[in-house]
Design a protein around this motif. Structure first.
Motif, PDB file in Angstrom:
ATOM      1  N   GLN A 100       0.661  -1.290   0.105  1.00  0.00           N
ATOM      2  CA  GLN A 100      -0.159   0.096  -0.076  1.00  0.00           C
ATOM      3  C   GLN A 100       1.132   1.674  -0.070  1.00  0.00           C
ATOM      4  N   PRO A 101       0.638   2.416  -0.325  1.00  0.00           N
ATOM      5  CA  PRO A 101       0.952   3.747  -0.456  1.00  0.00           C
ATOM      6  C   PRO A 101       1.289   3.582   0.985  1.00  0.00           C
ATOM      7  N   GLY A 102       2.409   4.372   1.334  1.00  0.00           N
ATOM      8  CA  GLY A 102       3.458   4.347   2.583  1.00  0.00           C
ATOM      9  C   GLY A 102       4.359   3.232   3.436  1.00  0.00           C
ATOM     10  N   GLY A 103       3.909   2.006   2.299  1.00  0.00           N
ATOM     11  CA  GLY A 103       4.372   0.362   2.816  1.00  0.00           C
ATOM     12  C   GLY A 103       6.112   1.196   2.441  1.00  0.00           C
ATOM     13  N   SER A 104       6.490  -0.162   2.962  1.00  0.00           N
ATOM     14  CA  SER A 104       8.096  -0.379   2.752  1.00  0.00           C
ATOM     15  C   SER A 104       7.849  -1.678   1.898  1.00  0.00           C
ATOM     16  N   LEU A 105       9.452  -1.670   1.676  1.00  0.00           N
ATOM     17  CA  LEU A 105       9.852  -3.333   0.980  1.00  0.00           C
ATOM     18  C   LEU A 105      11.022  -3.131   1.102  1.00  0.00           C
ATOM     19  N   ARG A 106      11.777  -3.980   1.120  1.00  0.00           N
ATOM     20  CA  ARG A 106      13.570  -4.789   0.881  1.00  0.00           C
ATOM     21  C   ARG A 106      14.058  -5.751  -0.280  1.00  0.00           C
ATOM     22  N   LEU A 107      14.115  -5.188  -1.013  1.00  0.00           N
ATOM     23  CA  LEU A 107      14.520  -5.412  -2.793  1.00  0.00           C
ATOM     24  C   LEU A 107      16.311  -6.952  -2.049  1.00  0.00           C
ATOM     25  N   SER A 108      16.471  -7.712  -2.763  1.00  0.00           N
ATOM     26  CA  SER A 108      17.779  -8.936  -2.705  1.00  0.00           C
ATOM     27  C   SER A 108      18.251  -8.203  -3.983  1.00  0.00           C
ATOM     28  N   CYS A 109      19.406  -8.302  -4.005  1.00  0.00           N
ATOM     29  CA  CYS A 109      19.681  -8.608  -5.232  1.00  0.00           C
ATOM     30  C   CYS A 109      20.889 -10.163  -4.925  1.00  0.00           C
ATOM     31  N   ALA A 110      21.109 -11.014  -5.210  1.00  0.00           N
ATOM     32  CA  ALA A 110      22.276 -12.286  -5.042  1.00  0.00           C
ATOM     33  C   ALA A 110      22.664 -12.117  -5.565  1.00  0.00           C
ATOM     34  N   ALA A 111      24.183 -12.035  -5.859  1.00  0.00           N
ATOM     35  CA  ALA A 111      25.309 -12.029  -7.269  1.00  0.00           C
ATOM     36  C   ALA A 111      26.492 -13.740  -7.060  1.00  0.00           C
ATOM     37  N   SER A 112      26.537 -14.006  -8.082  1.00  0.00           N
ATOM     38  CA  SER A 112      26.997 -15.371  -8.069  1.00  0.00           C
ATOM     39  C   SER A 112      28.486 -14.880  -9.248  1.00  0.00           C
ATOM     40  N   GLY A 113      29.286 -15.456  -9.498  1.00  0.00           N
ATOM     41  CA  GLY A 113      30.672 -15.302 -10.564  1.00  0.00           C
ATOM     42  C   GLY A 113      31.059 -13.851 -10.861  1.00  0.00           C
ATOM     43  N   ILE A 114      30.849 -12.889  -9.552  1.00  0.00           N
ATOM     44  CA  ILE A 114      31.759 -11.794 -10.350  1.00  0.00           C
ATOM     45  C   ILE A 114      32.759 -11.638  -8.923  1.00  0.00           C
ATOM     46  N   THR A 115      34.032 -10.812  -8.689  1.00  0.00           N
ATOM     47  CA  THR A 115      34.639 -10.020  -7.897  1.00  0.00           C
ATOM     48  C   THR A 115      33.257  -9.221  -6.968  1.00  0.00           C
ATOM     49  N   PHE A 116      32.703  -9.525  -6.301  1.00  0.00           N
ATOM     50  CA  PHE A 116      31.342  -8.916  -5.757  1.00  0.00           C
ATOM     51  C   PHE A 116      31.891  -7.622  -5.453  1.00  0.00           C
ATOM     52  N   ASN A 117      32.829  -7.314  -4.119  1.00  0.00           N
ATOM     53  CA  ASN A 117      33.199  -5.880  -4.043  1.00  0.00           C
ATOM     54  C   ASN A 117      34.169  -5.361  -5.087  1.00  0.00           C
ATOM     55  N   SER A 118      34.736  -5.335  -6.220  1.00  0.00           N
ATOM     56  CA  SER A 118      35.393  -4.272  -6.747  1.00  0.00           C
ATOM     57  C   SER A 118      34.452  -4.295  -7.880  1.00  0.00           C
ATOM     58  N   VAL A 119      33.171  -4.127  -8.595  1.00  0.00           N
ATOM     59  CA  VAL A 119      32.060  -4.212  -9.464  1.00  0.00           C
ATOM     60  C   VAL A 119      30.271  -2.812  -8.472  1.00  0.00           C
ATOM     61  N   VAL A 120      30.217  -2.053  -9.574  1.00  0.00           N
ATOM     62  CA  VAL A 120      30.124  -0.924  -9.143  1.00  0.00           C
ATOM     63  C   VAL A 120      28.011  -1.576  -9.435  1.00  0.00           C
ATOM     64  N   MET A 121      27.144  -1.585  -7.887  1.00  0.00           N
ATOM     65  CA  MET A 121      26.237  -2.320  -7.995  1.00  0.00           C
ATOM     66  C   MET A 121      25.462  -1.333  -8.477  1.00  0.00           C
ATOM     67  N   SER A 122      23.875  -1.562  -9.201  1.00  0.00           N
ATOM     68  CA  SER A 122      22.733  -0.059  -9.464  1.00  0.00           C
ATOM     69  C   SER A 122      21.501  -1.000  -9.196  1.00  0.00           C
ATOM     70  N   TRP A 123      20.546  -0.308  -8.908  1.00  0.00           N
ATOM     71  CA  TRP A 123      18.885  -1.317  -9.003  1.00  0.00           C
ATOM     72  C   TRP A 123      18.781   0.086 -10.228  1.00  0.00           C
ATOM     73  N   TYR A 124      17.878  -0.625 -10.527  1.00  0.00           N
ATOM     74  CA  TYR A 124      17.341   0.403 -12.023  1.00  0.00           C
ATOM     75  C   TYR A 124      15.676  -0.079 -12.058  1.00  0.00           C
ATOM     76  N   ARG A 125      14.639   0.506 -12.943  1.00  0.00           N
ATOM     77  CA  ARG A 125      13.601   0.489 -12.777  1.00  0.00           C
ATOM     78  C   ARG A 125      12.680   0.851 -13.890  1.00  0.00           C
ATOM     79  N   GLN A 126      11.716   0.236 -14.413  1.00  0.00           N
ATOM     80  CA  GLN A 126      11.103   0.378 -15.706  1.00  0.00           C
ATOM     81  C   GLN A 126       9.386  -0.023 -15.058  1.00  0.00           C
ATOM     82  N   ALA A 127       9.172   0.832 -15.830  1.00  0.00           N
ATOM     83  CA  ALA A 127       7.693   1.341 -15.472  1.00  0.00           C
ATOM     84  C   ALA A 127       6.984   1.279 -16.318  1.00  0.00           C
ATOM     85  N   PRO A 128       5.364   0.836 -17.167  1.00  0.00           N
ATOM     86  CA  PRO A 128       4.628   0.128 -18.613  1.00  0.00           C
ATOM     87  C   PRO A 128       5.210   1.520 -19.183  1.00  0.00           C
ATOM     88  N   GLY A 129       5.740   1.303 -20.110  1.00  0.00           N
ATOM     89  CA  GLY A 129       5.165   3.088 -21.450  1.00  0.00           C
ATOM     90  C   GLY A 129       6.979   3.787 -21.026  1.00  0.00           C
TER      91      GLY A 129
END
Length: 115
Positions: free
Chosen positions: A13-42
């Motif tokens: 609901q509006p005003g609520g909270s969520l926590r997204l997680s992204c588990a990575a494998s196969g990369i040297t995790f600490n040496s990579v810039v990590m980002s979150w993007y989003r795409q809304a319809p249209g």
């Protein structure tokens, strides 16, 4: 083989909270810039937040500043996006990206903010 697996999306609901997680494998995790993007319809995919390598500097889109927090856990090779005070216009598919020389993307997780 690089894999990024997102989780944590859902309906909130509006005003609520969520926590997204992204588990990575196969990369040297600490040496990579990590980002979150989003795409809304249209709409085009947009950068939401990023966290730098080594110094863990962060960057946020103006629309989420003060509401979203990006963080990373190098033990778990996971990057998080804590989203608070969610609004209907935050509704989108959220993607995790690893800025390796050939960037990798996760499959996306749907976030829907609606009453």
């Amino acid at each position: 083989q690089v894999q990024l697996v997102e989780s944590g999306g859902g309906l909130v609901q509006p005003g609520g909270s969520l926590r997204l997680s992204c588990a990575a494998s196969g990369i040297t995790f600490n040496s990579v810039v990590m980002s979150w993007y989003r795409q809304a319809p249209g709409k085009e995919r947009e950068l939401v937040a990023s966290i730098g390598k080594f110094t863990y500097s962060t960057h946020y889109a103006d629309s989420v500043k003060g509401r979203f927090t990006i963080s990373r856990d190098i033990v778990k090779n996971t990057v998080y996006l804590q989203m608070n005070t969610l609004k209907p216009h935050d509704t989108a598919v959220y993607y995790c990206k690893a800025s390796t020389p050939n960037p990798y993307w996760g499959q996306g997780t749907q976030v829907t903010v609606s009453s």
